[in-house]
Design a protein around this motif. Structure first.
Motif, PDB file in Angstrom:
ATOM      1  N   HIS A 102       0.796  -1.226   0.000  1.00  0.00           N
ATOM      2  CA  HIS A 102       0.000   0.000   0.000  1.00  0.00           C
ATOM      3  C   HIS A 102       0.829   1.277   0.000  1.00  0.00           C
ATOM      4  N   MET A 125      -2.479  -4.668  -7.823  1.00  0.00           N
ATOM      5  CA  MET A 125      -2.032  -3.784  -6.737  1.00  0.00           C
ATOM      6  C   MET A 125      -3.204  -2.983  -6.179  1.00  0.00           C
ATOM      7  N   TRP A 128      -2.528  -0.550  -3.255  1.00  0.00           N
ATOM      8  CA  TRP A 128      -1.512   0.498  -3.405  1.00  0.00           C
ATOM      9  C   TRP A 128      -2.182   1.856  -3.391  1.00  0.00           C
TER      10      TRP A 128
END
Length: 200
Positions: A102, A125, A128
């Motif tokens: 993240h 992701m 993130w």
């Protein structure tokens, strides 16, 4: 020490959660698996959550692209002037390779060219949220992300570098990133002004 882990040694770190390295002058990479050494099994770092590397002046790269980092949450790399790539050597093949990452913090990495050296598959992701960088003047591009994200990745860096990265980004990727306007002091190197204040 040129690396922390050797591929030709027995590795029993499948429960390793934190790598914190500070002021290791001769380290060039985290994993040594070049030449004739066998590769690490991709799942050997599946429990790793946090990576912090600071003042490792000879560090060139960090993880080979095939290593599974399914638990990685934060990555901080500070003052490693020789670093060229975060994930190197192998193309990233699994779009869900970094499901929990993240936050990335990258400071004073003047030779950094890319986060992923080669990338043919857009990454999920999904967690993130933040990329914070300063002094990464040679960064060429950001990772390709799968579209239709619920939240954009907040990119916080010097204005000139953010403009360059945005200009090189494919049209379908612009909606995945939000380039935050940095505070004035964040780009002080670009607009240095000498001022003299006199007090009477």
């Amino acid at each position: 020490m040129d690396s922390i882990f050797k591929a030709n040694e027995i590795f029993q770190g499948d429960e390793l959660q934190i790598i914190w390295a500070f002021d290791i002058q001769k380290m060039t990479r985290i994993l040594d698996q070049l030449g004739s050494s066998p590769y690490f099994v991709s799942s050997e770092f599946g429990a790793l959550k946090h990576v912090h590397l600071e003042k490792c002046p000879r560090l060139e790269s960090i993880f080979p692209g095939h290593v599974e980092l399914s638990s990685l949450e934060t990555l901080s790399v500070l003052n490693c002037g020789n670093l060229r790539s975060i994930f190197y050597y192998h193309e990233v093949q699994d779009e869900n390779q970094f499901p929990r990452l993240h936050t990335m913090q990258l400071h004073e990495l003047p030779n950094l060219l890319h986060l992923c050296e080669k990338q043919s598959v857009p990454l999920q992701m999904k967690e993130w949220k933040k990329l914070h960088f300063r002094g990464c003047w040679n960064l060429q591009w950001l990772p390709l992300l799968v579209e239709a994200r619920s939240e954009k990745v907040e990119v916080d860096g010097e204005m000139r570098q953010c403009e360059k990265l945005r200009a090189r980004m494919p049209d379908d990727q612009i909606s995945c990133y939000y380039f935050k306007s940095p505070p004035p002091l964040a780009s002080f190197r670009e607009h240095v002004k000498n001022k003299i204040f006199l007090k009477y």
